[in-house]
Scaffold this motif. Sequence first.
Motif, short mmCIF file in Angstrom:
data_model
loop_
_atom_site.label_atom_id
_atom_site.label_comp_id
_atom_site.label_asym_id
_atom_site.label_seq_id
_atom_site.Cartn_x
_atom_site.Cartn_y
_atom_site.Cartn_z
N HIS A 172 -49.37 -64.41 -72.45
CA HIS A 172 -49.06 -65.84 -72.43
C HIS A 172 -48.61 -66.31 -73.81
N CYS A 173 -49.20 -65.76 -74.86
CA CYS A 173 -48.74 -66.08 -76.21
C CYS A 173 -47.29 -65.65 -76.41
N TYR A 174 -46.91 -64.51 -75.82
CA TYR A 174 -45.51 -64.09 -75.88
C TYR A 174 -44.61 -65.13 -75.20
N ALA A 175 -45.07 -65.65 -74.06
CA ALA A 175 -44.27 -66.64 -73.33
C ALA A 175 -44.11 -67.91 -74.17
N LEU A 176 -45.20 -68.35 -74.82
CA LEU A 176 -45.10 -69.51 -75.70
C LEU A 176 -44.17 -69.22 -76.87
N ALA A 177 -44.30 -68.03 -77.45
CA ALA A 177 -43.45 -67.65 -78.57
C ALA A 177 -41.98 -67.62 -78.16
N ALA A 178 -41.71 -67.18 -76.93
CA ALA A 178 -40.32 -67.15 -76.45
C ALA A 178 -39.73 -68.56 -76.42
N ASP A 179 -40.53 -69.52 -75.98
CA ASP A 179 -40.05 -70.92 -75.98
C ASP A 179 -39.74 -71.39 -77.39
N MET A 180 -40.61 -71.03 -78.34
CA MET A 180 -40.44 -71.51 -79.71
C MET A 180 -39.26 -70.87 -80.41
N GLY A 185 -32.52 -70.97 -81.92
CA GLY A 185 -31.23 -70.39 -81.57
C GLY A 185 -31.26 -68.88 -81.44
N MET A 186 -32.43 -68.30 -81.71
CA MET A 186 -32.58 -66.86 -81.58
C MET A 186 -33.12 -66.52 -80.18
N THR A 187 -33.20 -65.22 -79.89
CA THR A 187 -33.71 -64.77 -78.60
C THR A 187 -35.00 -63.96 -78.81
N PHE A 188 -35.74 -63.80 -77.72
CA PHE A 188 -37.07 -63.20 -77.79
C PHE A 188 -37.04 -61.79 -78.39
N ASP A 189 -35.93 -61.07 -78.25
CA ASP A 189 -35.89 -59.68 -78.71
C ASP A 189 -36.11 -59.57 -80.21
N PRO A 193 -39.98 -56.10 -82.67
CA PRO A 193 -40.55 -55.23 -83.70
C PRO A 193 -41.91 -55.73 -84.21
N LEU A 194 -42.06 -57.05 -84.32
CA LEU A 194 -43.34 -57.62 -84.74
C LEU A 194 -44.43 -57.35 -83.71
N ILE A 195 -44.10 -57.58 -82.45
CA ILE A 195 -45.07 -57.33 -81.37
C ILE A 195 -45.46 -55.86 -81.33
N ASP A 196 -44.47 -54.98 -81.46
CA ASP A 196 -44.76 -53.54 -81.39
C ASP A 196 -45.64 -53.09 -82.54
N GLU A 197 -45.37 -53.59 -83.74
CA GLU A 197 -46.18 -53.19 -84.89
C GLU A 197 -47.60 -53.74 -84.80
N THR A 198 -47.73 -54.95 -84.27
CA THR A 198 -49.06 -55.52 -84.08
C THR A 198 -49.89 -54.64 -83.15
#
Length: 254
Positions: A172-180, A185-189, A193-198
């Motif tokens: 759900h935090c990813y979903a919120l982060a995608a909105d932000m 102007g950027m996209t979730f992709d 790298p940040l998500i993977d390293e975490t």
Amino acid sequence: MIGAGNLATNFAKALSAAGHDIVQVYSRTGASARLLADAVGALATDSLEGVTDDAELYVMALKDSVLEDVIPEVCSRCPDAVFVHTAGSVPMDVFRGHALRYGVIYPMQTFSKARKVDFSVIPVFLEASDDAAMSVLEDVAKSVSGDVRHLDSPSRRYVHLAAVFACNFANHCYALAADMVERSGMTFDCLLPLIDETARKVHTLAPIEAQTGPAVRYDRNVIDRQCLMLEGSGLAKDIYEIMSESIHQKSKWQ
């Protein structure tokens, strides 16, 4: 296989690949039953009355809310079989009075029908009414997973709760982060790298040691500015503030 949802689909395919004979798939939605049945070479039914009475093991991979309705109807016709459910928070004793041999097979993973998972690395938690039932469950679980563990119902509830935090809430935090991030102007992709390293870090560091960010040091300048940015974002601001406080308190306890 009683159920044809995300978990049932992945589990049935893993069992079939391990050499087990999936006799039948039940789902109240006929199309779902047929889709999974075709994938594992089984018969399909959308009627509880049509569930076969000659299987050795009945796996009930259903919503928690319908288990208590399905169990009496199916168990009463198959007294010699072993019955299990796959739920994290439902006690094993939901079968008591309806079946002689029963238990739980709880694979702790997030499942989606369209995404194949490597079942061999999934922790599978078992509980059984007696040694004979446990022997059956161990044989089945060990045929698909290399990580099989015994766990009673009260303890399994905590494991399931942990999974909700680690998986459902994190997603759900990813979903919120995608909105932000889309507001920039950027996209979730760009966050991947940040998500993977975490996720990689907690393979070698305790989560408390891997925590970074303004909440650890409780940098109110950053926190307050970001809270202002979240004005009008529904619950996101509340989540941000509560999470920041929780992170700070947890770091102080260490």
